[in-house]
Structures are given as structure tokens and as C-alpha cells.
Design an enzyme around this catalytic site. Structure first.
Site, PDB file in Angstrom:
ATOM      1  N   CYS A  70       0.545  -0.708   0.148  1.00 11.78           N
ATOM      2  CA  CYS A  70      -0.218  -0.049   0.272  1.00 11.78           C
ATOM      3  C   CYS A  70       1.221   1.105   0.169  1.00 11.78           C
ATOM      4  O   CYS A  70       0.744   2.857  -0.688  1.00 11.78           O
ATOM      5  CB  CYS A  70      -0.487  -0.333   1.460  1.00 11.78           C
ATOM      6  SG  CYS A  70      -0.400  -0.474   2.617  1.00 11.78           S
ATOM      7  N   ASP A 106      -7.741   5.877  -1.391  1.00 16.02           N
ATOM      8  CA  ASP A 106      -6.948   5.096  -0.309  1.00 16.02           C
ATOM      9  C   ASP A 106      -6.533   3.459  -1.819  1.00 16.02           C
ATOM     10  O   ASP A 106      -7.456   3.217  -2.388  1.00 16.02           O
ATOM     11  CB  ASP A 106      -8.348   4.356   0.551  1.00 16.02           C
ATOM     12  CG  ASP A 106      -7.705   2.923   1.487  1.00 16.02           C
ATOM     13  OD1 ASP A 106      -6.732   2.932   1.279  1.00 16.02           O
ATOM     14  OD2 ASP A 106      -8.312   3.475   2.233  1.00 16.02           O
ATOM     15  N   HIS A 149      -6.263   0.722  -0.318  1.00 15.64           N
ATOM     16  CA  HIS A 149      -6.450  -0.487  -0.132  1.00 15.64           C
ATOM     17  C   HIS A 149      -7.915  -0.840  -1.280  1.00 15.64           C
ATOM     18  O   HIS A 149      -8.575  -1.806  -0.217  1.00 15.64           O
ATOM     19  CB  HIS A 149      -6.241  -0.107   1.141  1.00 15.64           C
ATOM     20  CG  HIS A 149      -5.158  -0.063   1.610  1.00 15.64           C
ATOM     21  ND1 HIS A 149      -5.163   1.006   2.521  1.00 15.64           N
ATOM     22  CD2 HIS A 149      -4.811  -1.242   3.155  1.00 15.64           C
ATOM     23  CE1 HIS A 149      -3.839   0.886   3.026  1.00 15.64           C
ATOM     24  NE2 HIS A 149      -4.116   0.286   3.743  1.00 15.64           N
TER      25      HIS A 149
END
Length: 473
Positions: free
Chosen positions: A163, A352, A354
Site C-alpha cells: 500500500c 486509498d 487498499h
């Protein structure tokens, strides 16, 4: 919504179920094979390999689904935006009051499912619709699955460990968009209407191709290349990265990329050491013999606290995001990397990484761009931000760099601090790092009143990388 114990049980049961299904399928295929004349042992071996490959794909998909549940991407999320406060996004200010009357109510909530394919709404000046268009135009890098195996490993996905690398890719992609397309460029899903839009589409796709998930000279900024060059930083495939390590990794991939791609000839990446920008070193790297100037991607790793962010630096961080030459901040909250691109009030707006998606073959003509753009802006209280982060700037011209040097100090020192004691987020030094015998003391957090941060040794250039606090999931 989910606790750790039930999450683990659910994930395990999912994988067990998938394994059982594949096993059942194996028996069925064996029966089918019996009814057919066997020609050689190779056919049996090929069937077994196909089954194993199928099993791996099923497990990979289920694991991806589970990670998306874990990080909240499977539910429809709407982010609330204040009707009164302006929204800042990398130097651009948007406000609900500038939107047309008909869209006022809808403008208070922005965001749909991550994979939604709704058309971008019409832009109304610099109102909230302008924010939507600007946000969606940011290139979104996320976890990917089923990409070619990384050299020296068995990884076919970066899910669970990549990430911070993806956050770094997003910040670098924003710098490249500013360099090749300009900060005012907006992505549109409408059919191409003219030559200018065709050229912009080609540049847009070219930038994404550079980040393609494959070891290839055509994708010099891929996660494969970053992991390979990360070995020089003591990292291996599957290892976690902190923001400072990623900053150095981004510099390394750009240096290597410039050897094979002439498009990067006029770009330079500078990573600040010891939270200090040495101005003479920037001039050395950016000024060409013919007097021309390279565009500069300036990365500044900082640590703004011990276990948590020192609150005195919150206003400094948000003020940096109002600067037109800021390309964002890579960091996140503890154990969760994010790419911060703006803010409203005391909440940071971020992209993000993720969200696990299947690899896109970007070398195919007219490949889909949908999964590289996010329609779900999210916000996080700045108080939850991890103190380790890396701030990025893109300075296109010599004049831009001089402007940066002249104005940046006013944004770095927290307000309300005694004039005799300044603790800027980072500092600028007029000389060269190699000639400075005693580097300036690094600013320290008020949480460390008894033990100030020690000034690093000149020969210990990686001190900032060893102090990272991130433990990424």
C-alpha cells in the site's frame, strides 16, 4: 463492523470453502477424463496444472474480496462535505456555494461505490462539481492481483504489503500529470471530440502504462521495478515500506527510467535528507550546462511526533495542501497507508490504495481506464494521521523553485510557538549537504521534551529511513 476474531474465522472459512469446491471440481474432471482416451501423461499433467491454476485464482479472488471487506470497499460509502466550508484539493479551492441551485442538496454528499461507472457530471465553475471532476481525474493506484511473478519471489499480488508503494506511485503519477498535461487537466469519459483531446488521452494512457504491473522497459515505474530497486534499501518482495523508504525508491526508479525513456530527460527527483533541503544541491542537479532548468519533483520525508501526530503541525500540513505546487502527502494512519490530496476543516481528503483489483493489461490498445480513477473521496481526521509522512512538491521552472524558497518558510512553523524557539516541519539550507560539517538540528516534537532528536551523522544518510513508524497490513 467486523472484529479481528470473526474476521479471521470468516476468511478461513471462505478459503476452506473455495478449496473444497476446487477439490470437488477435480473429482468431476477426473471422471470426465476417464471417459476420454488418454493420449499421454502430458495431458494429465496439463489438467493438473490447470486445476492448480484455477484453485489459485479462486483463492486469490476470495482473498481480494476479503481484503476489500476488511478495508471497507465493498459497502457503498458516501463522504459528507460541509455546506459552509471550502474544500481544498492540491492548491485548488472549491465551495458548495458556487454550485448551481439545482445541485446544492446533492453536493453535500460525494462518492459512490469504488467500481461505479457513472458519468462525470458537468463542471460548474469552481463549485463542488468542479471538486468532483478534479478528484476523479487523479490517477488511482491500488492493490492488484494476478500480475506476473516478481523476480526472486512467488508474489503475484501486492495485496497486504504494497500500500505504501502504491501511495508513492499515486504521488509520482500526479507529478507526471502536472508535467505532461498540466494541473488544470481533467479526465473525461466522453468520446474524444478533437485533436487536443486525442493528444491528452494519449499522454494520459502513456503515464498509466509507465506504472503497469509488469517487469518491462515499457513500465519503468511499475511496482515490480520499485521492489527490485528496493533491495538496495534492504527491502525484499513482501516487505513493508515507510514513506521515507518510498521517497528514495521513487528517486531510484526515476533515475533508472531516464536511462531508457527520453521523456524523463527534463525531470529531476530530489529527496531531502535530515528534513533539510539543500538549495545548492538542487541547483547542481537541476541546472543544465546550457543554462536550461530541469523540472523538479521535491520529496521531503518528515516525522512530526512520536507515537502520534503532534497537533501543532496539523495547520501546517493543511496549509501546504493549499499551495498550487504541492502534489500531496504520502503517509496515512498507523498501519494503513494513504495518499492525502486535500482537506476540509480538520479532515484530510485522501485516495486509498487498499482496494484489490485485477491487473489491467495496459499494453492492449484502448485498455480500460475505469479502475485507475476513484469516485469515492474519503476523509480522515488529521488527528489520526501517523507522524511519519512524505510531502511532495512539483516545481516546473527555475522561477517556481525560487518562489518556493521565498514563501515556504511561512508555512512550516506552527503558530503560537515562542519566537525564540522555532520547530519547523523541515528546513532550507543555502549550501550543499556535502560541505556542511554540522547539519542543523532536526526539529523535535513537544512530546519529546526530555530527549531531543539527535542530529544525524553526515555519513549516516539513511537515518530518516530507519526511524519509520509504519507497520502496514
Amino acid at each position: 463492523m467486523f472484529n479481528g476474531t470473526s474476521s479471521a474465522i470468516t476468511a478461513t472459512s471462505l478459503l476452506k470453502t473455495s478449496t473444497g469446491s476446487v477439490s470437488q471440481g477435480t473429482e468431476t474432471m477426473k471422471v470426465e477424463n476417464v471417459s476420454k482416451p488418454a493420449t499421454s501423461k502430458d495431458n494429465t499433467r496439463d489438467s493438473s496444472e490447470d486445476l492448480l491454476d484455477l484453485k489459485g485464482k479462486v483463492e486469490s479472488r476470495l482473498l481480494s474480496m476479503w481484503n476489500n471487506v476488511k478495508f471497507g470497499w465493498t459497502v457503498k460509502i458516501k463522504t459528507n462535505f460541509s455546506k459552509e466550508s471550502p474544500v481544498w484539493l492540491l492548491g485548488r479551492c472549491y465551495h458548495r456555494k458556487l454550485s448551481p441551485t439545482g445541485s446544492l442538496e446533492s453536493s453535500t454528499e460525494i462518492g459512490t461505490e469504488a467500481t461505479a461507472h457513472e458519468q462525470v457530471e458537468q463542471i460548474y465553475g469552481e463549485g463542488i462539481e468542479g471538486f468532483k471532476s478534479d478528484f476523479i481525474s487523479k490517477i488511482w493506484m491500488t492493490y492488484r492481483r494476478e500480475f506476473p511473478t516478481m523476480s526472486g519471489s512467488s508474489f503475484t499480488t501486492d495485496c497486504g504489503w504494497g500500500c505504501m508503494l502504491r501511495s508513492g506511485q499515486m504521488m509520482l503519477a500526479q507529478a507526471l500529470v502536472c508535467h505532461f498535461l498540466g494541473r488544470s487537466w481533467r479526465w473525461s469519459e466522453k468520446p474524444i471530440q478533437n485533436g487536443r483531446e486525442f493528444q491528452e488521452d494519449c499522454l494520459h494512457r502513456m503515464i498509466i502504462k509507465w506504472f503497469g504491473d509488469k517487469s518491462s522497459v515499457n513500465s519503468p515505474l511499475s511496482i515490480h521495478q520499485m521492489v527490485s530497486l528496493g533491495e538496495a534499501l534492504g527491502k525484499r518482495p513482501g516487505d513493508w515500506y515507510g514513506p521515507a523508504s518510498v521517497a528514495h525508491c521513487l528517486k531510484s526508479v526515476m533515475v533508472e527510467a531516464s536511462k531508457e525513456n527520453y521523456e524523463f530527460d527534463k525531470l529531476e527527483v530530489y529527496v531531502a535528507q535530515d528534513s533539510t533541503i539543500y538549495i545548492q544541491d538542487v541547483y547542481t542537479h537541476c541546472r543544465l550546462p546550457n543554462g536550461c532548468w530541469k523540472s523538479l519533483i521535491l520529496l521531503v520525508p518528515v516525522k512530526l511526533g512520536t507515537e502520534r501526530l503532534n497537533p501543532i503541525y496539523g495547520p501546517c500540513l493543511t496549509s501546504l495542501l493549499t499551495l498550487d505546487f504541492c502534489i500531496g502527502i504520502i503517509g496515512g494512519r498507523p498501519k494503513h497507508s494513504l495518499y492525502f490530496v486535500g482537506y476540509q476543516d480538520d479532515r484530510l481528503i485522501h485516495l486509498d490504495p487498499h482496494y484489490c483489483q485485477e491487473m489491467v493489461d495496459v499494453w492492449q490498445p484502448n485498455f480500460s481506464l475505469q479502475t485507475f480513477h476513484c469516485r469515492s473521496p474519503r476523509k480522515m481526521p488529521i488527528s489520526k494521521m501517523d507522524p511519519s509522512c512524505c510531502i511532495g512538491f512539483y516545481l516546473q521552472t527555475h522561477h517556481d523553485f525560487e518562489t518556493f524558497v521565498n514563501v515556504i518558510n511561512t508555512f512550516l512553523t506552527p503558530q503560537g510557538i515562542s519566537s525564540s524557539n522555532e520547530y519547523p516541519m523541515f528546513t532550507l539550507h543555502s549550501g550543499s549537504r556535502s560541505t556542511v560539517m554540522n547539519p542543523p538540528n532536526i526539529r523535535y516534537s513537544i512530546y519529546e521534551s526530555e530527549h531531543n532528536w539527535a542530529a544525524p551523522n553526515l555519513q549516516d544518510s539513511d537515518t530518516d529511513m530507519e526511524s519509520e513508524e509504519f507497520v502496514l497490513l
